[in-house]
Design an enzyme around this catalytic site. Structure first.
Site, PDB file in Angstrom:
ATOM      1  N   SER A  40      16.150   2.120  -3.486  1.00 33.87           N
ATOM      2  CA  SER A  40      16.046   1.546  -2.237  1.00 33.87           C
ATOM      3  C   SER A  40      17.500   1.183  -1.612  1.00 33.87           C
ATOM      4  CB  SER A  40      15.129   0.672  -1.881  1.00 33.87           C
ATOM      5  OG  SER A  40      15.034   0.005  -0.530  1.00 33.87           O
ATOM      6  N   TYR A  99      13.070  -8.397  -3.742  1.00 30.64           N
ATOM      7  CA  TYR A  99      12.600  -7.001  -3.934  1.00 30.64           C
ATOM      8  C   TYR A  99      14.157  -6.313  -4.104  1.00 30.64           C
ATOM      9  CZ  TYR A  99      11.403  -2.293  -2.025  1.00 30.64           C
ATOM     10  OH  TYR A  99      11.182  -0.841  -2.161  1.00 30.64           O
TER      11      TYR A  99
HETATM   12  N1  LIG Z   1       8.434   2.754   2.400  1.00 34.22           N
HETATM   13  C1  LIG Z   1       9.618   2.435   2.639  1.00 34.22           C
HETATM   14  O1  LIG Z   1      10.130   2.003   3.554  1.00 34.22           O
HETATM   15  C2  LIG Z   1      10.561   2.355   1.166  1.00 34.22           C
HETATM   16  C3  LIG Z   1      12.036   2.124   1.620  1.00 34.22           C
HETATM   17  C4  LIG Z   1      12.842   2.210   0.344  1.00 34.22           C
HETATM   18  C5  LIG Z   1      12.324   2.158  -0.788  1.00 34.22           C
HETATM   19  N2  LIG Z   1      10.781   2.420  -0.993  1.00 34.22           N
HETATM   20  C6  LIG Z   1      10.331   2.774  -2.567  1.00 34.22           C
HETATM   21  O2  LIG Z   1       9.772   3.931  -2.517  1.00 34.22           O
HETATM   22  C7  LIG Z   1       8.750   4.098  -3.463  1.00 34.22           C
HETATM   23  C8  LIG Z   1       7.391   4.517  -2.937  1.00 34.22           C
HETATM   24  O3  LIG Z   1       7.219   3.546  -1.815  1.00 34.22           O
HETATM   25  P1  LIG Z   1       6.015   3.836  -0.733  1.00 34.22           P
HETATM   26  O4  LIG Z   1       6.431   3.183   0.628  1.00 34.22           O
HETATM   27  O5  LIG Z   1       5.414   5.115  -0.715  1.00 34.22           O
HETATM   28  O6  LIG Z   1       4.825   2.861  -1.097  1.00 34.22           O
HETATM   29  P2  LIG Z   1       3.242   2.807  -1.035  1.00 34.22           P
HETATM   30  O7  LIG Z   1       2.496   3.788  -0.424  1.00 34.22           O
HETATM   31  O8  LIG Z   1       2.801   1.273  -0.866  1.00 34.22           O
HETATM   32  O9  LIG Z   1       2.862   3.122  -2.750  1.00 34.22           O
HETATM   33  C9  LIG Z   1       3.269   2.240  -3.642  1.00 34.22           C
HETATM   34  C10 LIG Z   1       2.599   2.858  -5.068  1.00 34.22           C
HETATM   35  O10 LIG Z   1       2.749   2.373  -6.135  1.00 34.22           O
HETATM   36  C11 LIG Z   1       1.715   2.302  -7.053  1.00 34.22           C
HETATM   37  N3  LIG Z   1       1.710   0.993  -8.024  1.00 34.22           N
HETATM   38  C12 LIG Z   1       1.745  -0.059  -7.460  1.00 34.22           C
HETATM   39  N4  LIG Z   1       1.565  -0.939  -8.514  1.00 34.22           N
HETATM   40  C13 LIG Z   1       1.386   0.039  -9.616  1.00 34.22           C
HETATM   41  C14 LIG Z   1       1.212  -0.180 -11.068  1.00 34.22           C
HETATM   42  N5  LIG Z   1       0.924  -1.571 -11.699  1.00 34.22           N
HETATM   43  N6  LIG Z   1       1.046   0.757 -11.862  1.00 34.22           N
HETATM   44  C15 LIG Z   1       0.943   2.199 -11.416  1.00 34.22           C
HETATM   45  N7  LIG Z   1       1.086   2.260 -10.148  1.00 34.22           N
HETATM   46  C16 LIG Z   1       1.338   1.283  -9.184  1.00 34.22           C
HETATM   47  C17 LIG Z   1       0.599   2.245  -6.099  1.00 34.22           C
HETATM   48  O11 LIG Z   1      -0.469   2.868  -6.523  1.00 34.22           O
HETATM   49  P3  LIG Z   1      -2.000   2.604  -5.984  1.00 34.22           P
HETATM   50  O12 LIG Z   1      -2.161   3.670  -5.070  1.00 34.22           O
HETATM   51  O13 LIG Z   1      -2.792   2.784  -7.283  1.00 34.22           O
HETATM   52  O14 LIG Z   1      -1.901   1.224  -5.471  1.00 34.22           O
HETATM   53  C18 LIG Z   1       1.134   3.381  -4.832  1.00 34.22           C
HETATM   54  O15 LIG Z   1       0.860   4.665  -5.327  1.00 34.22           O
HETATM   55  C19 LIG Z   1       8.473   2.431  -3.979  1.00 34.22           C
HETATM   56  O16 LIG Z   1       9.186   2.575  -5.163  1.00 34.22           O
HETATM   57  C20 LIG Z   1       9.317   1.752  -2.960  1.00 34.22           C
HETATM   58  O17 LIG Z   1       9.966   0.413  -3.464  1.00 34.22           O
HETATM   59  C21 LIG Z   1      10.116   2.402  -0.030  1.00 34.22           C
END
Ligand SMILES: NC(=O)c1ccc[n+]([C@@H]2O[C@H](COP(=O)([O-])OP(=O)(O)OC[C@H]3O[C@@H](n4cnc5c(N)ncnc54)[C@H](OP(=O)(O)O)[C@@H]3O)[C@@H](O)[C@H]2O)c1
Ligand SMILES: Cc1cc2nc3c(=O)[nH]c(=O)nc-3n(C[C@H](O)[C@H](O)[C@H](O)COP(=O)(O)OP(=O)(O)OC[C@H]3O[C@@H](n4cnc5c(N)ncnc54)[C@H](O)[C@@H]3O)c2cc1C
Lengths: 248, 455
Positions: free
Chosen positions: A141, A154
């Site tokens: 990130s 985080y």
């Molecule tokens: N959104 C942003 O603004 C942003 C910015 C920079 C980086 N990121 C990074 O990008 C990645 C994707 O983010 P997103 O925004 O798409 O997040 P999201 O929609 O909230 O999805 C999070 C995912 O992590 C999974 N997860 C959480 N705990 C887990 C566990 N113990 N075992 C297996 N899976 C687990 C969840 O599975 P379940 O569906 O089963 O809960 C879900 O699929 C993350 O690493 C996040 O830190 C996001």
């Protein structure tokens, strides 16, 4: 290559495939003809994603169980698969206050966001290095580029992932394996929905398009949307004595 | 279960319909699964009311809930199954007509009933029981609908079809989201061999000539709709161009490819004066002069979705927004009703850029269904001083001629008018109350029309 042989479809593994960004990455990969293996902890949700990808794009999709916190299960994650790429997408973001208030919750975030990445990355590295090919991509990130008072717990987990990938990239380069560090800015997913301080967000589709492009081009670092590269280059250059006085 | 520990989180947003007004503050939830929706229903119970929202293409206020909560279905937009042998598809309600066409037209399947924009969700299509250019022949969306799953306001999931929970099925078709949350939709698509449409256009000089033309030719064409010049009056009133169409015959492979054209976008709100009686008159005159009678073949996009070529085209009306007014009149009184409305528009100098006239085939089955066998007219009007009283005058004209106004477009009707136009309201209420004993469902529109009793 013979003219008649159908070109073998490339297969990609998506870990944390129910995440908002992962869903868009899967759509984009399938649109470009990749077959997919979706891994996650919610079997029913994975099956819905798989059905959707099959109907929309007519590609082959399998699903697998993956729990980031069940470290012992990781060794078997890619058994029997012939992968050209893998993308790690799972993650959680606790508020900084919640993390600071409860070290057990904080540690759970560290384990999901970092420990499990270290674990799965080595499983992938061993396999890809042996084959001498492929792309390993993982989502870090922009929050990992600098620790900010509002979100450093985080951010620290993401900084660890970025450093890890940087080292792994150098190690796997001679083996013909590319390693991609993905650094999205704020993106409109369930992770950020309803957070007031997030500012404007990019769509998962925009972010996914650039991620897939950089996977296919075997690039090293993907800031997405692209504007985050110049912005973070400047922010990373600010000396610590000055950075501590800013409110970025 | 997905993220069972996380409490559902709302995003405070200012929402409106496609007509841009009224704009109201809502707490917006965007669940990704039925489990998450059930969790937020439990959380909402007794605290605030909820209403579904798809892509916000209804013009007025049915998909908003002022100072209360809205459930956005765009996070549940997955295809679940498709049987290519018979063209039956099951998808989550957040899937849009654009998604359907992208995925299934290359395989030879087109939506059997489609509204005039493809940026409408399946949930929105069920909730309004939308109609297309083939209503005179094929009826509304329900005629290609096989079944849907509804999460009721108490959190139960009901499968609804003509056979199963039939009263809920019909109350939901046209029920504007008030019976609960449509989760998945199963529908039958139409077999086509080309992505193109054979169009024949006929210029007619008066309303009587148009109705004669409809009567003589409508049954021969799957699609039929007319643009009318709503500035012309007297003997010329109702002059316009009838556009009838059918799916072209193609080779079933390369001919199914959609034309690639990039949509343009209106980047800013136009100043409110861009549309005035002068520009409207110039447009109508030029349109009538340009479109003669003849035949041609065009892509499905320009034929069905001409306005989709410009994203955010609603901004040409400026921030004050606009309304689309769509009444339907029963056959025997249709021509008189259309004449009366157009005369009032011309008198009030509120004539429209786009006025569309179409024959409808049959009476709606659902208690809040819109169609009746007769004529439906749709006109756009910019908002501005005196518009609401004027709309109420139009409502009176429509009622006088035995007609009713479409809830997917309505933004201003009074509760009294609504009751008079929809005489089966009590039948709807009986089903709605049974499904929602605690009054969880509500929308800005439902309160204005007095459909639910939420203070
Ligand atoms: N959104 C942003 O603004 C942003 C910015 C920079 C980086 N990121 C990074 O990008 C990645 C994707 O983010 P997103 O925004 O798409 O997040 P999201 O929609 O909230 O999805 C999070 C995912 O992590 C999974 N997860 C959480 N705990 C887990 C566990 N113990 N075992 C297996 N899976 C687990 C969840 O599975 P379940 O569906 O089963 O809960 C879900 O699929 C993350 O690493 C996040 O830190 C996001
Ligand atoms: C350019 C244009 C052309 C149009 N042409 C036509 C036409 O030819 N024929 C026609 O009939 N209509 C037409 N419409 C209107 C449009 O088809 C309807 O308003 C439709 O309901 C919009 O769907 P949506 O997904 O945008 O839903 P929204 O506008 O977001 O919601 C509409 C209603 O559906 C309910 N709803 C949405 N999703 C769900 C769900 N999952 N579960 C329960 N309730 C739900 C909402 O509560 C609300 O009451 C047109 C609109 C535009 C902008």
């Amino acid at each position: 290559m013979s003219e008649t042989a159908a070109s073998p479809t490339r297969c990609a593994l998506i870990v944390g495939a129910t995440s908002g960004i992962a869903r868009a990455v899967a759509q984009r990969l399938a649109e470009r003809g990749w077959s997919l293996v979706l891994a996650g902890r919610d079997a029913e949700a994975l099956e819905r994603e798989a059905a959707d990808l099959r109907v929309r794009h007519g590609v082959g999709v399998q699903t697998r169980r993956f729990d980031a916190l069940d470290l012992d299960s990781h060794a078997g994650l890619i058994d029997g698969l012939d992968l050209a790429a893998a993308v790690l997408c799972h993650g959680i973001m606790l508020s900084n206050d919640a993390a600071v208030a409860d070290i057990h919750e904080h540690r759970r975030m560290i384990d999901v966001n970092y420990t499990s990445y270290a674990s799965v990355l080595e499983v992938l590295a061993a396999c890809f290095a042996e084959r001498g090919d492929g792309v390993i991509a993982a989502i870090s990130s922009v929050a990992g580029d600098r620790g900010r008072p509002s979100n450093y717990c985080y951010g620290a987990t993401k900084a660890a992932v970025s450093a890890y990938l940087s080292g792994l990239r150098g190690r796997l380069r001679p083996k013909g394996v590319a390693v991609l560090t993905i650094k999205p800015g704020p993106t409109d997913t369930p992770m950020t929905h309803g957070l007031t301080a997030k500012g404007p967000t990019a769509t998962p589709q925009t972010v996914a398009k650039q991620i897939v492009r950089d996977i296919e081009r075997r690039r090293s670092v993907c800031y997405t949307p692209r504007k985050w590269w110049p912005i973070m280059t400047i922010i990373r250059a600010i000396p610590e004595w000055l950075f501590k006085r800013t409110s970025l | 279960m997905t993220r069972p520990a996380d409490p559902p989180r709302a995003d405070r947003q200012r929402l409106a319909g496609w007509g841009l007004q009224p704009r109201v503050d809502c707490d917006v939830y965007r669940p990704g699964s039925a489990d998450e929706l059930a969790a937020l229903l439990r959380d909402a119970h007794g605290r605030h009311t909820l209403i579904s929202r798809g892509l916000g293409r209804s013009y007025g206020d049915p998909a908003t809930n002022a100072d209360r909560a809205v459930v956005l279905h765009t996070g549940m937009d997955r295809f679940l199954a498709f049987d290519d042998a018979i063209g039956v598809v099951t998808a989550e309600a957040g899937v849009s007509f654009a998604d359907l066409i992208d995925a299934l037209l290359p395989r030879g399947w087109f939506p059997a009933v489609t509204p005039g924009t493809k940026f409408v969700t399946l949930g929105g299509a069920v909730a309004a029981d939308v109609h297309g250019k083939n209503h005179h022949r094929d009826g509304s969306f329900n005629t290609c609908l096989i079944a849907f799953d509804l999460m009721t306001p108490t959190g139960d999931t009901l499968t609804c079809s003509r056979e199963e929970n039939a009263d809920v099925f019909w109350a939901t078709l046209g029920g504007m989201g008030l019976t609960g949350f449509i989760l998945t939709v199963t529908l039958k698509m139409l077999r086509v061999t080309s992505s193109r449409i054979d169009v024949s256009s006929t210029r007619v000089g008066s309303l009587d000539a148009m109705l004669e033309h409809f009567a003589a030719t409508d049954e021969d064409h799957r699609y039929s709709v007319a643009w009318i010049d709503c500035l012309a009056r007297g003997a010329k009133l109702g002059r316009g161009v009838v556009m009838q169409g059918a799916h072209a015959e193609g080779n079933g492979t390369t001919d199914l490819r959609p034309d690639k054209r990039r949509a343009k976008s209106v980047p800013i709100h136009f100043p409110g004066c861009a549309l005035n009686p002068l520009t409207v008159k110039a447009f109508n005159t030029a349109y009538y002069a340009k479109h003669g009678s003849g035949r041609h073949t065009e892509g499905f996009d320009p034929y069905f979705y001409p306005l989709d070529a410009v994203h955010h085209w609603n901004r040409v009306y400026g921030k004050r927004g606009f309304v689309q007014y769509q009444p339907v009149f029963p056959e025997q009184d249709g021509a008189a009703g259309v004449r009366a409305v157009i005369n009032k528009l011309v008198d009030a100098r509120r004539s429209s850029f786009l006025a569309v006239l179409k024959r409808m085939g049959g009476q709606a089955v659902g208690p809040l269904g819109f169609p009746m066998a007769g004529l439906t007219l749709a006109v756009d009007m910019p908002r501005g001083a005196g518009l609401e009283p004027f709309l109420h005058e139009l409502d009176a004209v429509v009622l006088d001629h035995g007609g009713r106004v479409y809830l997917a477009k309505d933004a201003a009707m009074s509760a009294e008018t609504f009751r008079a136009m929809y005489p089966r309201l009590d039948a709807f209420r009986a089903v709605q109350r049974r499904l929602d004993p605690d009054g969880v469902m509500s929308s800005t529109q439902a309160r204005r029309l007095g459909i639910v009793g939420d203070a």
